[in-house]
Design a protein around this motif. Structure first.
Motif, PDB file in Angstrom:
ATOM      1  N   ALA A   1      -6.843  -5.321  -7.681  1.00 55.85           N
ATOM      2  CA  ALA A   1      -6.920  -5.672  -6.258  1.00 55.85           C
ATOM      3  C   ALA A   1      -8.275  -6.324  -6.012  1.00 55.85           C
ATOM      4  N   PRO A   2      -8.405  -7.633  -6.248  1.00 61.04           N
ATOM      5  CA  PRO A   2      -9.704  -8.288  -6.089  1.00 61.04           C
ATOM      6  C   PRO A   2     -10.064  -8.652  -4.654  1.00 61.04           C
ATOM      7  N   ALA A   3      -9.169  -8.335  -3.708  1.00 55.57           N
ATOM      8  CA  ALA A   3      -9.420  -8.711  -2.317  1.00 55.57           C
ATOM      9  C   ALA A   3      -9.343  -7.484  -1.406  1.00 55.57           C
ATOM     10  N   SER A   4      -8.222  -7.338  -0.684  1.00 60.00           N
ATOM     11  CA  SER A   4      -8.106  -6.277   0.318  1.00 60.00           C
ATOM     12  C   SER A   4      -7.398  -5.034  -0.213  1.00 60.00           C
ATOM     13  N   PRO A   5      -7.594  -3.886   0.463  1.00 61.41           N
ATOM     14  CA  PRO A   5      -6.908  -2.647   0.063  1.00 61.41           C
ATOM     15  C   PRO A   5      -5.445  -2.674   0.491  1.00 61.41           C
ATOM     16  N   PHE A   6      -4.711  -1.635   0.141  1.00 62.71           N
ATOM     17  CA  PHE A   6      -3.264  -1.619   0.368  1.00 62.71           C
ATOM     18  C   PHE A   6      -2.807  -0.179   0.578  1.00 62.71           C
ATOM     19  N   THR A   7      -1.595  -0.040   1.050  1.00 59.87           N
ATOM     20  CA  THR A   7      -1.041   1.277   1.314  1.00 59.87           C
ATOM     21  C   THR A   7      -0.340   1.824   0.069  1.00 59.87           C
ATOM     22  N   ALA A   8      -0.013   3.099   0.122  1.00 58.67           N
ATOM     23  CA  ALA A   8       0.688   3.737  -0.993  1.00 58.67           C
ATOM     24  C   ALA A   8       2.058   3.110  -1.216  1.00 58.67           C
ATOM     25  N   SER A   9       2.722   2.712  -0.130  1.00 59.81           N
ATOM     26  CA  SER A   9       4.045   2.105  -0.267  1.00 59.81           C
ATOM     27  C   SER A   9       3.966   0.752  -0.963  1.00 59.81           C
ATOM     28  N   VAL A  10       2.901   0.013  -0.736  1.00 60.06           N
ATOM     29  CA  VAL A  10       2.706  -1.279  -1.411  1.00 60.06           C
ATOM     30  C   VAL A  10       2.524  -1.058  -2.909  1.00 60.06           C
ATOM     31  N   LEU A  11       1.747  -0.049  -3.277  1.00 62.71           N
ATOM     32  CA  LEU A  11       1.549   0.253  -4.689  1.00 62.71           C
ATOM     33  C   LEU A  11       2.873   0.652  -5.348  1.00 62.71           C
ATOM     34  N   THR A  12       3.636   1.487  -4.684  1.00 64.63           N
ATOM     35  CA  THR A  12       4.928   1.912  -5.231  1.00 64.63           C
ATOM     36  C   THR A  12       5.847   0.728  -5.454  1.00 64.63           C
ATOM     37  N   LYS A  13       5.894  -0.182  -4.478  1.00 64.02           N
ATOM     38  CA  LYS A  13       6.741  -1.370  -4.595  1.00 64.02           C
ATOM     39  C   LYS A  13       6.311  -2.225  -5.778  1.00 64.02           C
ATOM     40  N   ALA A  14       5.006  -2.433  -5.924  1.00 63.45           N
ATOM     41  CA  ALA A  14       4.496  -3.254  -7.024  1.00 63.45           C
ATOM     42  C   ALA A  14       4.823  -2.625  -8.374  1.00 63.45           C
ATOM     43  N   LEU A  15       4.601  -1.328  -8.505  1.00 60.98           N
ATOM     44  CA  LEU A  15       4.881  -0.646  -9.772  1.00 60.98           C
ATOM     45  C   LEU A  15       6.358  -0.722 -10.130  1.00 60.98           C
ATOM     46  N   ASP A  16       7.221  -0.537  -9.133  1.00 67.34           N
ATOM     47  CA  ASP A  16       8.665  -0.587  -9.382  1.00 67.34           C
ATOM     48  C   ASP A  16       9.105  -1.973  -9.822  1.00 67.34           C
ATOM     49  N   GLN A  17       8.585  -3.003  -9.153  1.00 69.98           N
ATOM     50  CA  GLN A  17       9.014  -4.366  -9.468  1.00 69.98           C
ATOM     51  C   GLN A  17       8.508  -4.821 -10.838  1.00 69.98           C
ATOM     52  N   ILE A  18       7.280  -4.484 -11.157  1.00 66.90           N
ATOM     53  CA  ILE A  18       6.729  -4.877 -12.461  1.00 66.90           C
ATOM     54  C   ILE A  18       7.476  -4.154 -13.580  1.00 66.90           C
ATOM     55  N   ALA A  19       7.746  -2.872 -13.374  1.00 58.88           N
ATOM     56  CA  ALA A  19       8.478  -2.104 -14.380  1.00 58.88           C
ATOM     57  C   ALA A  19       9.902  -2.628 -14.545  1.00 58.88           C
ATOM     58  N   ALA A  20      10.507  -3.108 -13.448  1.00 56.44           N
ATOM     59  CA  ALA A  20      11.880  -3.613 -13.497  1.00 56.44           C
ATOM     60  C   ALA A  20      11.993  -4.852 -14.368  1.00 56.44           C
ATOM     61  N   HIS A  21      10.889  -5.551 -14.571  1.00 58.37           N
ATOM     62  CA  HIS A  21      10.886  -6.732 -15.440  1.00 58.37           C
ATOM     63  C   HIS A  21      10.675  -6.363 -16.908  1.00 58.37           C
ATOM     64  N   GLY A  22      10.555  -5.076 -17.178  1.00 62.02           N
ATOM     65  CA  GLY A  22      10.387  -4.643 -18.558  1.00 62.02           C
ATOM     66  C   GLY A  22       8.957  -4.627 -19.032  1.00 62.02           C
ATOM     67  N   PHE A  23       7.990  -4.657 -18.099  1.00 58.75           N
ATOM     68  CA  PHE A  23       6.582  -4.649 -18.468  1.00 58.75           C
ATOM     69  C   PHE A  23       6.006  -3.236 -18.407  1.00 58.75           C
ATOM     70  N   GLU A  24       5.019  -2.997 -19.258  1.00 61.83           N
ATOM     71  CA  GLU A  24       4.187  -1.806 -19.138  1.00 61.83           C
ATOM     72  C   GLU A  24       3.089  -2.121 -18.121  1.00 61.83           C
ATOM     73  N   ILE A  25       2.475  -1.098 -17.568  1.00 66.24           N
ATOM     74  CA  ILE A  25       1.485  -1.300 -16.506  1.00 66.24           C
ATOM     75  C   ILE A  25       0.219  -0.511 -16.806  1.00 66.24           C
ATOM     76  N   LYS A  26      -0.921  -1.179 -16.616  1.00 67.07           N
ATOM     77  CA  LYS A  26      -2.215  -0.508 -16.711  1.00 67.07           C
ATOM     78  C   LYS A  26      -2.952  -0.749 -15.402  1.00 67.07           C
ATOM     79  N   LEU A  27      -3.334   0.320 -14.722  1.00 69.63           N
ATOM     80  CA  LEU A  27      -3.999   0.194 -13.433  1.00 69.63           C
ATOM     81  C   LEU A  27      -5.495  -0.025 -13.606  1.00 69.63           C
ATOM     82  N   GLY A  28      -6.041  -0.908 -12.787  1.00 72.32           N
ATOM     83  CA  GLY A  28      -7.479  -1.081 -12.767  1.00 72.32           C
ATOM     84  C   GLY A  28      -8.166   0.216 -12.371  1.00 72.32           C
ATOM     85  N   LYS A  29      -9.300   0.479 -12.977  1.00 72.41           N
ATOM     86  CA  LYS A  29     -10.030   1.723 -12.710  1.00 72.41           C
ATOM     87  C   LYS A  29     -10.321   1.886 -11.222  1.00 72.41           C
TER      88      LYS A  29
END
Length: 358
Positions: free
Chosen positions: A63-91
């Motif tokens: 997240a190099p710009a603005s913060p986000f809500t928990a629901s936004v994070l959940t949506k992003a994780l679900d969509q990225i995983a749905a494409h068959g990708f693994e995910i590593k969160l920035g510290k």
């Protein structure tokens, strides 16, 4: 001895960032007074094409710009995983500092860490917002060039994509952020360009017009066919970078522009700034996306969005169109910054003339 000119404000700011980052082990890569005071020159360089994405690859989410809500994070994780990708969160992904997703040094640290991390195959920004332009002078572009990876995002991420491209030659991908809704159209061109883009791709106008308002209808301002290096992004960010070392040279480029939530007079001001401060008028052609929610309110003294765009761009004697499928809309294509492309205003088609990935 030759006198050395030092920008004291930049020097002190960089020192403070470096001291904080040294505690995380990133102090030496985050920035140094030399990096800020004597940045790498911008000029002709070889283009660097990142690896194509494939299922099983690891996405670094930042997240190099603005913060986000928990629901936004959940949506992003679900969509990225749905494409068959693994995910590593920035510290520092979930940090917040007012309207920023953490302090500058924290967001810089995540960018550097993701580029340097050998387990990470590509970097996806969870959202735009504001703040990316603040950190551009303090990025380690040599580190990024040594570890080239796909960087994906749009809106405020325009500044990051453009700066990295100018400083390193790395192709950036103006496309959905991690939390964007992956419609069939959005997903189709994301996969064609970022995952299967070993061959040239033709991007067709989406005729469903999923944008909001009445300004989502494709129209030709000045007809023609044009070929050039594809550059651009969010109009507000490009205007904000004017006069800085991160300003784009638009000469002979095929420029794409979009924006959201800006009244016509503000669109006029930003276009005027670019026309006065840069060589936008020397572009080969201009493709305008859908400018969502950019009309004046009823009863206000204002030009329409259409009149504002025609007034500023209609007399440039280059091909210009409005309403191609990108911007702050549901159905948006992925545009690789730095790739040669041809656009035909009548065919409503953008042809990428080379592969964007290797």
């Amino acid at each position: 001895p030759v006198p050395i000119k030092i920008n004291l404000l930049k020097f002190l700011r960089c020192i403070s960032i470096k001291l904080i980052l040294m505690g995380t082990g990133l102090g030496m890569v985050a920035c140094s007074p030399l990096t800020v005071l004597d940045p790498p020159p911008i000029g002709p360089r070889n283009v660097i094409k990142p690896k194509a994405l494939k299922k099983g690859d690891t996405i670094g989410l930042i997240a190099p710009a603005s913060p986000f809500t928990a629901s936004v994070l959940t949506k992003a994780l679900d969509q990225i995983a749905a494409h068959g990708f693994e995910i590593k969160l920035g510290k520092n992904l979930q940090n917040q500092f007012g309207y920023l997703a953490g302090r500058d040094e924290e967001r810089i640290g995540d960018i550097h860490s993701m580029f340097e991390d050998e387990e990470v195959d590509a970097i996806w920004c969870i959202r735009g917002g504001y703040g990316t332009s603040r950190i551009l002078p303090y990025l380690d572009y040599d580190l990024i060039a040594k570890h080239p990876k796909m960087l994906i995002g749009y809106s405020d991420i325009t500044a990051l994509i453009q700066a990295i491209y100018l400083k390193t030659g790395l192709i950036g991908f103006h496309g959905p952020v991690g939390s964007s809704t992956m419609t069939a159209y959005t997903d189709q061109y994301f996969q064609l360009v970022a995952m299967n883009g070993f061959e040239p791709v033709s991007i067709e106008l989406n005729n469903n017009h999923s944008g909001s308002g009445t300004n989502n209808i494709y129209r030709v301002i000045t007809p023609g066919e044009v070929t050039g290096e594809l550059v651009g992004g969010n109009l507000c960010l490009l205007a904000a970078l004017a006069g800085t070392e991160f300003q784009m040279d638009f000469t002979d480029k095929l420029v794409f522009l979009e924006d959201v939530g800006e009244k016509p007079y503000r669109i006029d001001r930003m276009l005027t700034q670019l026309l006065h401060s840069s060589n936008l008028a020397k572009a080969k052609g201009i493709i305008l996306g859908e400018f969502a929610d950019c009309e004046a309110k009823e009863g206000e003294f204002s030009l329409t969005l259409k009149d504002t765009l025609d007034f500023n761009l209609g007399g440039l004697e280059i091909p210009v169109c409005y309403g191609f499928s990108f911007g702050h809309i549901s159905d948006l294509c992925t545009l690789p910054v730095g790739i040669m492309a041809t656009f035909n205003t009548e065919k409503k088609r953008l042809d990428l003339l080379e592969n964007a990935v290797v």
